[in-house]
Design a protein around this motif. Sequence first.
Motif, PDB file in Angstrom:
ATOM      1  N   ARG A  12       0.876  -1.178   0.000  1.00  0.00           N
ATOM      2  CA  ARG A  12       0.000   0.000   0.000  1.00  0.00           C
ATOM      3  C   ARG A  12       0.912   1.227   0.000  1.00  0.00           C
ATOM      4  NH1 ARG A  12      -3.531   2.574   4.827  1.00  0.00           N
ATOM      5  NH2 ARG A  12      -4.676   4.109   3.587  1.00  0.00           N
ATOM      6  N   HIS A  13       0.448   2.298  -0.606  1.00  0.00           N
ATOM      7  CA  HIS A  13       1.241   3.530  -0.681  1.00  0.00           C
ATOM      8  C   HIS A  13       1.560   4.095   0.707  1.00  0.00           C
ATOM      9  CE1 HIS A  13      -2.224   5.899   0.511  1.00  0.00           C
ATOM     10  NE2 HIS A  13      -2.923   5.058  -0.223  1.00  0.00           N
ATOM     11  N   ASN A  54      -4.775  10.813   4.591  1.00  0.00           N
ATOM     12  CA  ASN A  54      -4.824   9.556   5.360  1.00  0.00           C
ATOM     13  C   ASN A  54      -4.761   9.891   6.841  1.00  0.00           C
ATOM     14  OD1 ASN A  54      -2.790   7.582   3.092  1.00  0.00           O
ATOM     15  ND2 ASN A  54      -4.993   7.478   3.384  1.00  0.00           N
ATOM     16  N   GLN A  90      -9.812  10.806  -0.391  1.00  0.00           N
ATOM     17  CA  GLN A  90      -8.930  11.655  -1.185  1.00  0.00           C
ATOM     18  C   GLN A  90      -9.032  11.396  -2.683  1.00  0.00           C
ATOM     19  OE1 GLN A  90      -5.060  10.541   0.421  1.00  0.00           O
ATOM     20  NE2 GLN A  90      -5.923   8.510   0.787  1.00  0.00           N
ATOM     21  N   ARG A 101      -0.157   9.164  -5.005  1.00  0.00           N
ATOM     22  CA  ARG A 101       0.407   8.589  -3.773  1.00  0.00           C
ATOM     23  C   ARG A 101       0.986   7.186  -4.012  1.00  0.00           C
ATOM     24  NH1 ARG A 101      -5.141   8.910  -3.648  1.00  0.00           N
ATOM     25  NH2 ARG A 101      -6.415   7.191  -2.866  1.00  0.00           N
ATOM     26  N   GLU A 159      -7.636   3.314  -6.223  1.00  0.00           N
ATOM     27  CA  GLU A 159      -8.557   3.068  -5.106  1.00  0.00           C
ATOM     28  C   GLU A 159      -9.992   3.201  -5.621  1.00  0.00           C
ATOM     29  OE1 GLU A 159      -9.732   1.677  -2.635  1.00  0.00           O
ATOM     30  OE2 GLU A 159      -8.390   2.461  -1.065  1.00  0.00           O
ATOM     31  N   TRP A 197     -17.788   0.199   3.337  1.00  0.00           N
ATOM     32  CA  TRP A 197     -17.480  -0.258   1.987  1.00  0.00           C
ATOM     33  C   TRP A 197     -18.736  -0.628   1.214  1.00  0.00           C
ATOM     34  CZ3 TRP A 197     -12.990   0.259  -0.579  1.00  0.00           C
ATOM     35  CH2 TRP A 197     -11.880   0.649   0.178  1.00  0.00           C
ATOM     36  N   HIS A 255      -3.582   0.392  -3.108  1.00  0.00           N
ATOM     37  CA  HIS A 255      -4.361   1.053  -2.056  1.00  0.00           C
ATOM     38  C   HIS A 255      -4.943   0.062  -1.039  1.00  0.00           C
ATOM     39  CE1 HIS A 255      -4.240   4.713  -4.526  1.00  0.00           C
ATOM     40  NE2 HIS A 255      -4.313   3.866  -5.543  1.00  0.00           N
ATOM     41  N   GLY A 256      -5.490   0.649   0.026  1.00  0.00           N
ATOM     42  CA  GLY A 256      -6.116  -0.184   1.042  1.00  0.00           C
ATOM     43  C   GLY A 256      -7.245  -1.027   0.462  1.00  0.00           C
TER      44      GLY A 256
HETATM   45  O1  LIG Z   1      -8.742   6.948   0.774  1.00  0.00           O
HETATM   46  C1  LIG Z   1      -8.517   6.247   1.785  1.00  0.00           C
HETATM   47  O2  LIG Z   1      -8.570   6.694   2.935  1.00  0.00           O
HETATM   48  C2  LIG Z   1      -8.181   4.786   1.627  1.00  0.00           C
HETATM   49  C3  LIG Z   1      -9.434   3.938   1.628  1.00  0.00           C
HETATM   50  O3  LIG Z   1      -9.024   2.586   1.744  1.00  0.00           O
HETATM   51  O4  LIG Z   1      -7.496   4.597   0.429  1.00  0.00           O
HETATM   52  P1  LIG Z   1      -5.915   4.642   0.307  1.00  0.00           P
HETATM   53  O5  LIG Z   1      -5.377   3.280   0.583  1.00  0.00           O
HETATM   54  O6  LIG Z   1      -5.673   5.078  -1.098  1.00  0.00           O
HETATM   55  O7  LIG Z   1      -5.398   5.630   1.319  1.00  0.00           O
END
Ligand SMILES: O=C(O)[C@@H](CO)OP(=O)(O)O
Length: 214
Positions: free
Chosen positions: A38-39, A45, A51, A87, A111, A127, A163-164
Motif C-alpha cells: 500500500r502507498h 490519510n 482523497q 500517492r 482506489e 465499503w 491502495h487499502g
Molecule cells: O482513501 C482512503 O482513505 C483509503 C481507503 O481505503 O485509500 P488509500 O489506501 O488510497 O489511502
Amino acid sequence: MSQQTAPSHTAPSGLGELIRIAEAQPLSPACDHFYFLRHGQTGRNALRIFQAVDEPLSELGLQQAARAAGLLAGEPISTVVCSDARRAHDTAYTVATTLKLVPAAQAALRERNFGALIGTSSANIDWACEPEGGETLTQFVARTRGALDTALRLPAPVLVVAHGGTLYALAALLGVPVDVGLLGNAQPLRFERRGPTWAVTPLLRQADGDAALA
Ligand SMILES: O=C(O)[C@@H](CO)OP(=O)(O)O
C-alpha cells in the motif's frame, strides 16, 4: 515514524460485503508468489479524509516509501506495477528506483472512486455504501480483479503498489483472511501459494498509527 498511537485493527463496516462479492469470482494467479505494497501515508490519510488521485505523500509517507524500498531491495522483484494515483505512483517510483526498475502505472489499479464522499471524513467508512458519482462495490471489485489478473501475468516476481481497498479485494479474491493490521501505509507484504491456498507474510511488523487505516 512511530510517533503515533498503535492501531486498533478494527475491521471497517461493509467489509463482509466486499469479501462476499470477491469470493464469488476468485483469482488464480499462475505465479507462486508476489508482493503487495500500500502507498505511503498522505496528509488526508492522517486526517482520515477520502482523497482524490492527485493527493501527494506526506513527509511521513515519503519516509515510509524509503523504508519500504529498503525492505524490498533484497527481494528478486522483476516487475513493479502501480496505481496511477500520485500517492501510489510516487511510492512505487521510490521502490522501483532502488530495484533499478521503472513502475508501470495503471488507472485500473486506483482506489475505489468514492465520488461525492471525496473530501469528507472516512473515519466511519462503509465499503457497502453507494456514493453518488462513485463506483459501486461490485464495480470496484470487478475493476480491481481485472487489473490484478493482468498485473500478475507479468514477469515474476511482481510487486503491486496500490491502495487499502486493493488489498482488501486482493485478499478476498485469493481467499486469504483479511488482517486489518496489514493495512498500515507502506508495509510490504509477500503473498505465497501454499498448495491450494495463499498465505500473506508481512516483511515489516510495524504500524505507524491507525490514522492511516480506512
Ligand atoms: O482513501 C482512503 O482513505 C483509503 C481507503 O481505503 O485509500 P488509500 O489506501 O488510497 O489511502
